[in-house]
Design a protein around this motif. Sequence first.
Motif, PDB file in Angstrom:
ATOM      1  N   UNK A   1       0.827  -1.349  -0.012  1.00  0.00           N
ATOM      2  CA  UNK A   1       0.077   0.052  -0.026  1.00  0.00           C
ATOM      3  C   UNK A   1       0.994   1.213  -0.079  1.00  0.00           C
ATOM      4  N   UNK A   2       0.578   2.270   0.867  1.00  0.00           N
ATOM      5  CA  UNK A   2       1.156   3.625   1.020  1.00  0.00           C
ATOM      6  C   UNK A   2       2.496   3.384   1.284  1.00  0.00           C
ATOM      7  N   UNK A   3       2.804   2.498   2.197  1.00  0.00           N
ATOM      8  CA  UNK A   3       4.273   2.138   2.769  1.00  0.00           C
ATOM      9  C   UNK A   3       5.329   1.912   1.594  1.00  0.00           C
ATOM     10  N   UNK A   4       4.903   1.001   0.609  1.00  0.00           N
ATOM     11  CA  UNK A   4       5.441   0.478  -0.321  1.00  0.00           C
ATOM     12  C   UNK A   4       5.840   1.722  -1.228  1.00  0.00           C
ATOM     13  N   UNK A   5       4.842   2.548  -1.651  1.00  0.00           N
ATOM     14  CA  UNK A   5       5.045   3.703  -2.231  1.00  0.00           C
ATOM     15  C   UNK A   5       6.005   4.692  -1.581  1.00  0.00           C
ATOM     16  N   UNK A   6       6.017   4.799  -0.488  1.00  0.00           N
ATOM     17  CA  UNK A   6       6.853   5.786   0.336  1.00  0.00           C
ATOM     18  C   UNK A   6       8.438   5.209   0.269  1.00  0.00           C
ATOM     19  N   UNK A   7       8.411   3.795   0.536  1.00  0.00           N
ATOM     20  CA  UNK A   7       9.712   3.087   0.503  1.00  0.00           C
ATOM     21  C   UNK A   7      10.347   3.443  -1.126  1.00  0.00           C
ATOM     22  N   UNK A   8       9.697   3.267  -2.162  1.00  0.00           N
ATOM     23  CA  UNK A   8       9.939   3.604  -3.157  1.00  0.00           C
ATOM     24  C   UNK A   8      10.675   5.011  -3.394  1.00  0.00           C
TER      25      UNK A   8
ATOM     26  N   UNK B   1      11.295   4.352   9.690  1.00  0.00           N
ATOM     27  CA  UNK B   1      10.063   4.917  10.010  1.00  0.00           C
ATOM     28  C   UNK B   1       9.074   4.404   9.026  1.00  0.00           C
ATOM     29  N   UNK B   2       9.272   3.863   8.049  1.00  0.00           N
ATOM     30  CA  UNK B   2       8.640   3.356   6.897  1.00  0.00           C
ATOM     31  C   UNK B   2       8.279   1.628   6.874  1.00  0.00           C
ATOM     32  N   UNK B   3       8.642   1.187   7.911  1.00  0.00           N
ATOM     33  CA  UNK B   3       8.063  -0.260   8.020  1.00  0.00           C
ATOM     34  C   UNK B   3       6.937  -0.583   8.722  1.00  0.00           C
TER      35      UNK B   3
ATOM     36  N   UNK C   1      -0.651 -11.154   8.129  1.00  0.00           N
ATOM     37  CA  UNK C   1       0.495 -10.461   7.901  1.00  0.00           C
ATOM     38  C   UNK C   1       0.313  -9.641   6.773  1.00  0.00           C
ATOM     39  N   UNK C   2      -0.137 -10.164   5.650  1.00  0.00           N
ATOM     40  CA  UNK C   2      -0.530  -9.592   4.347  1.00  0.00           C
ATOM     41  C   UNK C   2      -1.318  -8.487   4.535  1.00  0.00           C
ATOM     42  N   UNK C   3      -2.292  -8.462   5.353  1.00  0.00           N
ATOM     43  CA  UNK C   3      -3.246  -7.347   5.372  1.00  0.00           C
ATOM     44  C   UNK C   3      -2.930  -6.265   6.423  1.00  0.00           C
ATOM     45  N   UNK C   4      -2.015  -6.732   7.246  1.00  0.00           N
ATOM     46  CA  UNK C   4      -1.333  -5.695   8.324  1.00  0.00           C
ATOM     47  C   UNK C   4      -0.171  -4.878   7.462  1.00  0.00           C
ATOM     48  N   UNK C   5       0.357  -5.594   6.656  1.00  0.00           N
ATOM     49  CA  UNK C   5       1.581  -4.819   5.714  1.00  0.00           C
ATOM     50  C   UNK C   5       0.986  -3.615   4.817  1.00  0.00           C
ATOM     51  N   UNK C   6      -0.150  -3.382   4.659  1.00  0.00           N
ATOM     52  CA  UNK C   6      -0.618  -2.512   3.753  1.00  0.00           C
ATOM     53  C   UNK C   6      -1.598  -1.405   4.292  1.00  0.00           C
ATOM     54  N   UNK C   7      -1.868  -1.830   5.646  1.00  0.00           N
ATOM     55  CA  UNK C   7      -2.969  -0.799   6.226  1.00  0.00           C
ATOM     56  C   UNK C   7      -2.294   0.639   6.539  1.00  0.00           C
ATOM     57  N   UNK C   8      -3.230   1.500   6.323  1.00  0.00           N
ATOM     58  CA  UNK C   8      -2.629   3.114   6.553  1.00  0.00           C
ATOM     59  C   UNK C   8      -2.397   3.203   7.891  1.00  0.00           C
TER      60      UNK C   8
END
Length: 309
Positions: free
Chosen positions: A145-152, A159-161, A249-256
């Motif tokens: 989700x958003x976190x993947x975009x921020x890490x890119x 802070x982005x994990x 784990x998958x659902x938690x990894x992309x939640x805002x």
Amino acid sequence: MKVNGCAVRGARNLLSALSALSALSAPLHAQTDPTGTWRTWHTEHFRVSARVEDSSIVRIAAAEAERSYALLATELPRPRGTIELTLFDNVDFSNGLTTVSPTNRIAIYLATAATTDELGEYDSWLRVVITHELTHVFHLDNVGGLWEGLQSVFGRNPLLFPNAYQPSWVVEGLAVYYESRFSNGGREAGGFHTQLLRAAAAAGDWPESNDVVFSSVRWPSGIGRYAYGSRFFALQAAEHGDSVVPRFVRHASGQFWPSRVSRPLTAAGGDDVPHGWHLLAQRYAVPPGDTDAVLLTGMRGQLQLVRSP
């Protein structure tokens, strides 16, 4: 001004996660001696570094690491890049450390956990500790989700994990769950944690989930997040199927809002935390008719209930 309780708990979890990440990325002063001749061995997914005099253990550690990697990859998304695995044998205690920033790194202290009550049963100390620490890598490195975009854009900023913001009973509970699932031992299968939970239930002193986090001063303090967290996920898997844990784990990894647990857990097909926590308390309650039982402590095997004379 009235403040939403969930927001307060979320802020506390955020601060705890930031503190944990800072601690993991900080230098470990006076813990290990870096002198001597070091070598690095390469495997498919790891770079294993150790002193030359410890090279005999490297082959075993590397094999255990690849074994654990293959098993965890059957359930969780594979972490990015090669994992640094460093072996230390110059301290007289057993432990492991993991960080995912700036890269995925695991440090293992090789002293065998022979006198640790908490880890009473295991087939191989290296197998248990490597599986535990590698679970942290699989869990914390997973972003969406958003976190993947921020890490890119900003890279592997600590802070982005998102999963690092979850309560420590989730982070450590998952690691103990998998260390036990993928070995012939582990703390979820041992007697010591069972005693802690049975004693709490028998005494009517069952904690709330917020009482078994990293910063808790309540007995059993830091042990609680391992004991209660692992049994919580084991019960969820038993009630709803093994796949509920990797789906969580998958659902938690992309939640805002990354510190939430109930939302990704129910989305994965499990219970919300209050209900699941209540079920866990019921599971470890002393059976009816055994109210005069005595809880045996200090054992290195499974808990037994015996009646008072």
